[in-house]
Design a protein around this motif. Structure first.
Motif, PDB file in Angstrom:
ATOM      1  N   THR A 191       2.564   7.967   3.555  1.00  0.00           N
ATOM      2  CA  THR A 191       2.056   8.712   4.706  1.00  0.00           C
ATOM      3  C   THR A 191       2.933   8.472   5.925  1.00  0.00           C
ATOM      4  OG1 THR A 191      -0.192   8.576   3.849  1.00  0.00           O
ATOM      5  CG2 THR A 191       0.042   9.058   6.193  1.00  0.00           C
ATOM      6  N   ARG A 192       3.320   7.221   6.145  1.00  0.00           N
ATOM      7  CA  ARG A 192       4.196   6.914   7.280  1.00  0.00           C
ATOM      8  C   ARG A 192       5.542   7.608   7.140  1.00  0.00           C
ATOM      9  NH1 ARG A 192       4.505   0.665   8.362  1.00  0.00           N
ATOM     10  NH2 ARG A 192       5.887   1.413   9.992  1.00  0.00           N
ATOM     11  N   VAL A 193       6.096   7.608   5.941  1.00  0.00           N
ATOM     12  CA  VAL A 193       7.379   8.284   5.714  1.00  0.00           C
ATOM     13  C   VAL A 193       7.239   9.778   5.981  1.00  0.00           C
ATOM     14  CG1 VAL A 193       9.024   8.954   3.923  1.00  0.00           C
ATOM     15  CG2 VAL A 193       8.312   6.581   4.114  1.00  0.00           C
ATOM     16  N   ARG A 194       6.186  10.384   5.438  1.00  0.00           N
ATOM     17  CA  ARG A 194       5.961  11.813   5.624  1.00  0.00           C
ATOM     18  C   ARG A 194       5.803  12.152   7.111  1.00  0.00           C
ATOM     19  NH1 ARG A 194       2.860  12.164   1.683  1.00  0.00           N
ATOM     20  NH2 ARG A 194       0.925  11.580   2.724  1.00  0.00           N
ATOM     21  N   ASN A 195       5.056  11.331   7.848  1.00  0.00           N
ATOM     22  CA  ASN A 195       4.874  11.561   9.282  1.00  0.00           C
ATOM     23  C   ASN A 195       6.192  11.443  10.035  1.00  0.00           C
ATOM     24  OD1 ASN A 195       2.162  11.980   8.891  1.00  0.00           O
ATOM     25  ND2 ASN A 195       1.557   9.922   9.521  1.00  0.00           N
ATOM     26  N   GLN A 196       7.002  10.455   9.668  1.00  0.00           N
ATOM     27  CA  GLN A 196       8.296  10.289  10.326  1.00  0.00           C
ATOM     28  C   GLN A 196       9.224  11.460  10.029  1.00  0.00           C
ATOM     29  OE1 GLN A 196       9.572   7.890  12.508  1.00  0.00           O
ATOM     30  NE2 GLN A 196       7.394   7.414  12.691  1.00  0.00           N
ATOM     31  N   VAL A 197       9.212  11.929   8.796  1.00  0.00           N
ATOM     32  CA  VAL A 197      10.042  13.084   8.426  1.00  0.00           C
ATOM     33  C   VAL A 197       9.593  14.317   9.198  1.00  0.00           C
ATOM     34  CG1 VAL A 197      10.588  14.681   6.531  1.00  0.00           C
ATOM     35  CG2 VAL A 197      10.734  12.218   6.168  1.00  0.00           C
ATOM     36  N   ASP A 198       8.281  14.529   9.286  1.00  0.00           N
ATOM     37  CA  ASP A 198       7.760  15.678  10.047  1.00  0.00           C
ATOM     38  C   ASP A 198       8.166  15.590  11.510  1.00  0.00           C
ATOM     39  OD1 ASP A 198       6.591  16.629   7.742  1.00  0.00           O
ATOM     40  OD2 ASP A 198       4.555  15.956   8.255  1.00  0.00           O
ATOM     41  N   GLU A 199       8.077  14.396  12.083  1.00  0.00           N
ATOM     42  CA  GLU A 199       8.450  14.235  13.493  1.00  0.00           C
ATOM     43  C   GLU A 199       9.944  14.507  13.692  1.00  0.00           C
ATOM     44  OE1 GLU A 199       8.592  10.836  16.956  1.00  0.00           O
ATOM     45  OE2 GLU A 199       7.190  10.578  15.302  1.00  0.00           O
ATOM     46  N   LYS A 200      10.764  14.015  12.789  1.00  0.00           N
ATOM     47  CA  LYS A 200      12.210  14.264  12.900  1.00  0.00           C
ATOM     48  C   LYS A 200      12.519  15.752  12.747  1.00  0.00           C
ATOM     49  CE  LYS A 200      13.215   9.966  13.396  1.00  0.00           C
ATOM     50  NZ  LYS A 200      13.181   9.445  14.722  1.00  0.00           N
ATOM     51  N   LYS A 201      11.785  16.439  11.880  1.00  0.00           N
ATOM     52  CA  LYS A 201      11.987  17.883  11.731  1.00  0.00           C
ATOM     53  C   LYS A 201      11.637  18.614  13.016  1.00  0.00           C
ATOM     54  CE  LYS A 201      11.328  18.375   6.742  1.00  0.00           C
ATOM     55  NZ  LYS A 201      10.424  18.886   5.696  1.00  0.00           N
ATOM     56  N   ASN A 260       0.866  -1.164   0.000  1.00  0.00           N
ATOM     57  CA  ASN A 260       0.000   0.000   0.000  1.00  0.00           C
ATOM     58  C   ASN A 260       0.913   1.227   0.000  1.00  0.00           C
ATOM     59  OD1 ASN A 260      -1.699   2.129   0.572  1.00  0.00           O
ATOM     60  ND2 ASN A 260      -2.969   0.947   1.996  1.00  0.00           N
ATOM     61  N   LEU A 261       1.249   1.714  -1.195  1.00  0.00           N
ATOM     62  CA  LEU A 261       2.210   2.803  -1.326  1.00  0.00           C
ATOM     63  C   LEU A 261       1.707   4.091  -0.692  1.00  0.00           C
ATOM     64  CD1 LEU A 261       3.564   2.206  -4.922  1.00  0.00           C
ATOM     65  CD2 LEU A 261       4.605   1.599  -2.757  1.00  0.00           C
ATOM     66  N   GLN A 262       0.417   4.337  -0.755  1.00  0.00           N
ATOM     67  CA  GLN A 262      -0.120   5.546  -0.142  1.00  0.00           C
ATOM     68  C   GLN A 262       0.100   5.512   1.369  1.00  0.00           C
ATOM     69  OE1 GLN A 262      -4.287   6.202  -0.835  1.00  0.00           O
ATOM     70  NE2 GLN A 262      -4.309   8.144   0.243  1.00  0.00           N
ATOM     71  N   ARG A 263      -0.154   4.379   1.971  1.00  0.00           N
ATOM     72  CA  ARG A 263       0.046   4.237   3.420  1.00  0.00           C
ATOM     73  C   ARG A 263       1.526   4.362   3.779  1.00  0.00           C
ATOM     74  NH1 ARG A 263      -1.845  -1.019   6.826  1.00  0.00           N
ATOM     75  NH2 ARG A 263      -1.218  -0.266   8.864  1.00  0.00           N
ATOM     76  N   LEU A 264       2.392   3.744   2.988  1.00  0.00           N
ATOM     77  CA  LEU A 264       3.826   3.846   3.239  1.00  0.00           C
ATOM     78  C   LEU A 264       4.312   5.287   3.096  1.00  0.00           C
ATOM     79  CD1 LEU A 264       5.208   0.655   1.464  1.00  0.00           C
ATOM     80  CD2 LEU A 264       5.116   1.107   3.920  1.00  0.00           C
TER      81      LEU A 264
END
Length: 190
Positions: free
Chosen positions: A88-98, A82-86
């Protein structure tokens, strides 16, 4: 070496003897013809039936090879990702790291950084405005030295109450972590 097949069916059982006289038998997981690498799933060497060993075998270094059981049916196609879900998870992780990087790079005390990180773990809408922690687009603002009395906002709002609880918990956690070494010392000296 025995003739190398151009293809090994996934799920087939293959036995081989390496040039080091080691015998390996297992189920074909994959085969890469250009590199002549065969990947076999074998019984676990530690004897645990729940586990398997995976062997990468260079067929250029095999002296004997036998296909003990050929699988003729095509294995099930794995479910697609599920590329959309993946994403989203990547984007959320990047935002959290920022946000974490923003907390560390802010020119504030370590107490402020620590509180910012604690809030950011549960609330995504947190940012710095100079030395103040701003939560939910200025619904709640925490000023230095980042204590309960430094929280500003609508004191009757749910948001204010929630942030107050987060700050209280954070302060208790810090107090416990600073008391723990002395408690251990007291217990060991008795």
């Amino acid at each position: 070496m025995a003739a190398v097949s151009d293809f090994f069916s996934l799920g087939s059982i293959v036995w081989c003897r390496t040039c080091y006289n080691k015998e390996i038998e297992g189920e074909v997981l994959a085969f890469d013809p250009p590199s002549k690498i065969l990947i076999l799933k074998c019984a676990s060497t530690n004897g645990d039936p729940k586990l398997n060993d995976v062997n990468f075998i260079n067929l250029s270094l095999v002296s004997e090879l036998q296909v003990k059981k050929e699988v003729n049916h095509v294995p099930e196609v794995p479910q697609s990702l599920n590329l959309q879900r993946l994403n989203t998870r990547v984007r959320n992780q990047v935002d959290e790291k920022k946000r974490m990087l923003q907390a560390i790079s802010a020119n504030v005390s370590s107490e402020g950084q620590s509180l910012f990180i604690a809030i950011a773990k549960t609330i995504s809408e947190v940012r710095w405005s100079n030395s103040e922690i701003v939560v939910w687009n200025q619904e709640v603002i925490i000023s230095p030295p980042y204590q309960l009395e430094n929280i500003r906002g609508n004191t009757t709002s749910k948001e204010y109450g929630y942030i107050r609880k987060v700050v209280e918990k954070h302060m208790k956690d810090i107090a416990l972590s600073t008391q723990s070494p002395s408690v251990c010392q007291n217990n060991t000296s008795q």
